[in-house]
Design a protein around this motif. Structure first.
Motif, PDB file in Angstrom:
ATOM      1  N   LYS A   1       0.845  -1.208   0.000  1.00  0.00           N
ATOM      2  CA  LYS A   1       0.000   0.000   0.000  1.00  0.00           C
ATOM      3  C   LYS A   1       0.876   1.252   0.000  1.00  0.00           C
ATOM      4  CE  LYS A   1      -3.383   2.282   3.008  1.00  0.00           C
ATOM      5  NZ  LYS A   1      -4.640   2.453   2.329  1.00  0.00           N
TER       6      LYS A   1
ATOM      7  N   ASN B   1       1.191   3.986  -2.926  1.00  0.00           N
ATOM      8  CA  ASN B   1       0.830   5.381  -2.653  1.00  0.00           C
ATOM      9  C   ASN B   1       1.958   6.331  -3.055  1.00  0.00           C
ATOM     10  OD1 ASN B   1       0.785   7.855  -0.575  1.00  0.00           O
ATOM     11  ND2 ASN B   1      -1.284   7.219  -1.163  1.00  0.00           N
TER      12      ASN B   1
ATOM     13  N   GLU C   1      -4.869   2.615  -4.238  1.00  0.00           N
ATOM     14  CA  GLU C   1      -3.839   3.665  -4.179  1.00  0.00           C
ATOM     15  C   GLU C   1      -3.581   4.252  -5.559  1.00  0.00           C
ATOM     16  OE1 GLU C   1      -2.879   4.829  -1.271  1.00  0.00           O
ATOM     17  OE2 GLU C   1      -4.238   3.281  -0.532  1.00  0.00           O
TER      18      GLU C   1
END
Ligand SMILES: Cc1cc2nc3c(=O)[nH]c(=O)nc-3n(C[C@H](O)[C@H](O)[C@H](O)COP(=O)(O)OP(=O)(O)OC[C@H]3O[C@@H](n4cnc5c(N)ncnc54)[C@H](O)[C@@H]3O)c2cc1C
Length: 414
Positions: free
Chosen positions: A18, A22, A88
């Motif tokens: 994640k 991101n 994301e």
């Protein structure tokens, strides 16, 4: 993590995936998407366009193969991890995320029937590609057939009077392909390969379809112009034409006998992913509004101090969270069963994309006049979100398809 994931079971690997996604979305996707948004459709795909910088970096990191098992060289992520990473990326830019997602479509289809040709010519070369020279697309919509192509199991799907505009006629071991796919095909003018959904048995209506994974350098294939539109301008779209194209039978993934069932399985994944993307866009819009409300001073104090703004933000975040809760759980459920519940995928899509639109709309209200200007990201998020209500099936007609399924399926007998 900036916000709760409401999942205490996320592993260290999930969180790392994640955070990495991101960072890529923040540093690479956001700035490139903004540049592309201001370009013409031709400039977006020109040789020196930052679009290619994005694609090459994304391919280099393996993000083109999120949906492909590691046995073929894909990222080999669990369904939960796929949803986490896609949220994301969509937070960075939904248009660029769609470009990456459909790029994998021929390989995604090929992985369903992993025969030698599919593995050697499609799956492995696609996964090994690191410079975005192997780009897929999904050709299903036709000029006169949009919503009706995405309603398997609905009575209209079997209507023999509905003649497709793209027909594959068997010819010995091959098929002869004639017709066209609409200007909505994402990656349509830049794709090297196509997951082509077209009609084989005219007597069965749409249900008499077939799925092919074909290279687009076959003689007789032509591309249209790049489409201009209000949202997701960083996503290339355009027509594909087929004029007596001889397609070797080895490129057939499924014929009419399996078409309707396989389409439902495909849609159970793609439709639900639109809900995951919607969550990313909704969250992006919420964050923009929250940060703006903290800095904009009106009537002698920051906007954030007004109760009306706080309650609006509360309702916006609720939509983000409900969208994530539905789309993640449906995606994980449907990817772990051989009988996916398509009506739930539609629920995730309709809810998630509506959440993206509503939250972006509310965010613009919080921005006031500034929200309407090109200076702030929120107006782009609003335009991108608007397209999502139609993309991958208009929410209204998807609701018709899901409603039909619900009255047939529930209460369940098993
Ligand atoms: C950004 C974007 C990306 C896309 N990417 C792709 C792609 O990669 N590949 C591809 O093939 N296509 C793609 N599409 C096409 C998309 O799937 C279609 O636009 C969608 O299925 C709707 O079809 P349509 O636009 O022809 O609308 P229509 O089907 O003409 O529908 C028009 C309106 O009538 C309503 N309607 C239609 N039928 C019914 C019904 N039975 N009951 C009630 N209402 C109904 C619809 O809800 C809609 O509001 C994309 C579209 C967008 C916007």
């Amino acid at each position: 993590m900036d916000f709760l994931d409401l999942d205490i079971n996320l592993s260290k690997e999930d969180i790392m995936l994640k955070e990495n996604a991101n960072e890529f979305a923040r540093k690479v996707m956001r700035p490139i998407a903004k540049e592309l948004d201001e370009m013409t459709p031709e400039q977006v795909i020109a040789k020196d366009s930052p679009f290619w910088t994005f694609m090459k970096k994304a391919y280099g990191l393996g993000y083109h193969s999120i949906l492909i098992p590691d046995a073929y060289g894909g990222m080999g992520l669990s369904p939960l991890q796929q949803a986490i990473v896609y949220e994301e990326l969509a937070w960075g830019s939904v248009g660029l995320t769609i470009a990456l997602g459909v790029a994998s479509f021929p390989a995604f289809g090929a992985a369903m029937v992993p025969e030698e040709t599919m593995i050697d010519e499609i799956l492995v070369p696609f996964c090994e590609n690191t410079d975005a020279t192997f780009i897929g697309c999904w050709g299903i919509t036709e000029p006169d057939h949009g919503s009706d192509t995405l309603m398997p199991d609905h009575p209209s799907f079997k209507n023999p009077d509905i003649l497709s505009q793209c027909i594959a006629t068997p010819d010995g071991d091959d098929f002869i392909l004639n017709g066209q796919k609409s200007a909505w095909v994402s990656n349509g003018t830049i794709a090297t390969h196509c997951a082509l959904f077209c009609q084989i048995d005219k007597s069965m209506g749409h249900a008499g379809g077939g799925i092919f994974a074909i290279p687009l350098d076959l003689p007789g294939v032509k591309k249209g112009a790049a489409l201009d539109k209000i949202g997701q301008r960083d996503l290339n779209q355009g027509e594909i034409f087929f004029d007596n194209v001889r397609v070797p039978g080895k490129y057939l993934i499924a014929g009419p006998e399996a078409y309707e069932g396989l389409l439902e399985i495909v849609l159970s994944a793609t439709t639900c992913l639109m809900g995951v993307f919607g969550t990313g866009v909704a969250r992006a819009a919420f964050e923009e509004a929250l940060s703006y409300a903290k800095t904009r001073v009106q009537g002698g104090k920051p906007l954030i101090e007004y109760t009306a703004i706080q309650t609006k933000l509360f309702h916006m975040l609720t939509k983000v969270e409900t969208s994530r809760a539905i789309s993640r759980s449906v995606f994980v459920y449907n990817q772990n069963t051989s009988t996916p519940a398509e009506e739930y995928s539609i629920m995730a899509k309709v809810h998630g994309t509506q959440a993206a639109f509503d939250v972006a709309n509310d965010a613009i209200q919080i921005f006031g006049g500034n929200g309407l200007t090109k200076e702030y990201l929120i107006e782009k998020l609003f335009r991108d979100a608007r397209a999502m209500l139609i993309e991958d099936g208009s929410n209204d007609s998807l609701a018709v398809a899901a409603g039909h399924k619900i009255i047939q399926t529930y209460p369940r007998k098993d």
